[in-house]
Motif scaffolding. Structure first.
Motif, mmCIF file in Angstrom:
data_model
loop_
_atom_site.group_PDB
_atom_site.id
_atom_site.type_symbol
_atom_site.label_atom_id
_atom_site.label_comp_id
_atom_site.label_asym_id
_atom_site.label_seq_id
_atom_site.Cartn_x
_atom_site.Cartn_y
_atom_site.Cartn_z
ATOM 1 N N THR A 34 13.136 -6.053 3.747
ATOM 2 C CA THR A 34 14.085 -6.823 2.940
ATOM 3 C C THR A 34 14.010 -6.417 1.479
ATOM 4 O O THR A 34 15.037 -6.256 0.803
ATOM 5 N N ALA A 35 12.781 -6.217 0.977
ATOM 6 C CA ALA A 35 12.615 -5.779 -0.416
ATOM 7 C C ALA A 35 13.152 -4.365 -0.606
ATOM 8 O O ALA A 35 13.782 -4.063 -1.629
ATOM 9 N N THR A 78 4.478 -8.450 8.211
ATOM 10 C CA THR A 78 5.051 -8.159 6.902
ATOM 11 C C THR A 78 6.142 -7.116 6.973
ATOM 12 O O THR A 78 6.656 -6.708 5.938
ATOM 13 N N ALA A 136 9.727 -8.440 5.931
ATOM 14 C CA ALA A 136 9.665 -8.822 4.516
ATOM 15 C C ALA A 136 9.672 -7.595 3.620
ATOM 16 O O ALA A 136 10.380 -7.551 2.604
ATOM 17 N N THR A 159 18.674 -9.539 7.313
ATOM 18 C CA THR A 159 18.535 -10.896 7.829
ATOM 19 C C THR A 159 18.100 -10.831 9.284
ATOM 20 O O THR A 159 18.398 -9.866 9.997
#
Length: 412
Positions: A383-384, A377, A380, A394
């Motif tokens: 990215t948030a 995670t 992810a 990316t």
């Protein structure tokens, strides 16, 4: 010498306040019941239901708990039903209700406030509506029985009771909404605190633990020289101390006085502060620690003018992206021999950073004996976090080979 906590010191005060409140409630109930003795003997039978209903309303409105295990909702429904029943069935002298009516009406308003303010959502509406109806029609107990009163008395009584009922219900509903908002704000703050601690564990502690595991695995290889073993143990010690420092800082942030820790007894815990603020200026030290473990070889290329272009929070995110990328290389790409970290000025005063390796991709041999489903995670979450600053993260195959993690963050 140990001191009592604020909650322990306030407990006797709450006990005294509860006893005083109960005594006042008993005195009020007796004051409502005593006038039955003053009524004429032939009117006492008619006065008894009026006095009992008023006393019941006063007791339910003033007692902290209306009666033993009786809940506020049950007490409110019983009082309202009893009041409406007396309105329908009373057949005594028309003057008697005028004496007990003010006591019962005020008690119903107090009970209405408590019901709308405190009852659970599924009971606040029905019970509050029933109590409000009882308070609204209570003046009719007197107005409808006045000889030759006509329609003016009932209409005047209803209008006179309507405004206070609406005002009390509105005030209680407003306070209820404020309480719900406060509870939601507390829940959000606690959730942010948990997320902040999770970020600290993931960004710092997990990175150091990963390094310790890899160093321990390397130490099990045959043919280790004594100097290499000493250097290995020194690196293990330093990584362990850094992990312990991160844990100490997170625990200190949780325990810090002033509400940041969100401990028990605090109404509004704030989100825990980030355990450490590291940014682009700390990347060379991070890269040096990563390269000290041996293969792969890692280089950092930080373009002049990159530092100072981001806010402190965005720099922390940029540092975390590099840390996560390097940790993933350790875990999933052990065959990589060359890693490059590049930081360059981006558009609109921002920063562009990339982490590339020459492995075939992120599908190398993972750490052994790891719990199934652990991890996965990091990017992810980053990215948030980058999106919260208006940036992006990316990850994908590099050119011509390997794996590439890119992060773009706008300027402050």
């Amino acid at each position: 010498m140990p001191t009592d906590s604020p909650s322990a010191r306030s407990a006797p005060k709450r006990g005294r306040a509860g006893r005083i409140r109960r005594r006042l409630a008993v005195a009020s109930v007796l004051a409502v019941l005593v006038p039955i003795v003053l009524a004429k003997p032939d009117a006492r039978a008619a006065a008894l239901p009026l006095a009992l209903t008023a006393a019941l309303a006063v007791a339910a409105a003033t007692l902290p708990r209306p009666g033993g295990r009786t809940t506020l909702g049950v007490a409110g429904a019983v009082v309202a039903a009893a009041s409406l029943l007396v309105d329908l069935l009373y057949s005594g002298p028309f003057r008697l209700p005028a004496f007990w009516l003010p006591f019962e009406w005020l008690a119903l308003l107090g009970l209405l406030f408590r019901a709308v303010r405190r009852l659970p959502d599924r009971w606040a509406g029905p019970v509050g509506g029933l109590i409000g109806l009882a308070a609204l029609v209570l003046p009719l107990r007197f107005a409808l029985r006045v000889p030759q009163g006509g329609a003016a008395w009932p209409v005047f009584g209803m209008l006179l009771s309507l405004l206070p009922v609406l005002a009390v219900a509105g005030a209680a509903l407003y306070l209820r909404v404020l309480e719900v908002r406060r509870e939601r704000a507390v829940d959000r703050a606690r959730r942010e605190q948990r997320l902040e601690v999770a970020r600290g564990l993931h960004d710092f502690v997990a990175h150091e633990i990963t390094g310790i595991v890899l160093e321990a695995q390397a130490g099990q290889l045959p043919g280790q020289e004594s100097e290499e073993t000493v250097a290995l143990l020194r690196r293990l010690e330093e990584a362990g101390l850094r992990a312990l420092d991160s844990m100490d800082e997170m625990v200190g942030a949780l325990r810090e006085p002033g509400g940041r820790g969100g401990g028990a007894g605090q109404d509004e815990p704030a989100s825990a502060a980030t355990t450490r603020r590291q940014g682009l200026a700390d990347l060379p030290e991070l890269v040096a620690r990563f390269g000290a473990t041996g293969s792969p070889r890692v280089t950092a290329e930080v373009a002049p003018g990159s530092a100072g272009r981001l806010s402190a929070e965005a720099e922390t995110t940029a540092y975390a992206v590099v840390l996560e990328a390097l940790t993933n290389i350790r875990r999933h790409a052990p065959q990589a021999t060359e890693v490059t970290v590049r930081v360059a000025p981006g558009e609109a005063g921002g920063v562009e950073l990339t982490v590339t390796d020459d492995a075939d991709g992120p599908t190398g041999t993972p750490l052994p004996r790891r719990r199934a489903g652990a991890g996965g995670t990091g990017l992810a979450g980053l990215t948030a976090r980058a999106a919260a600053h208006g940036g992006s993260v990316t990850a994908g195959p590099g050119t011509p080979s390997g794996w590439r993690v890119s992060c773009s963050l706008p300027g402050r």
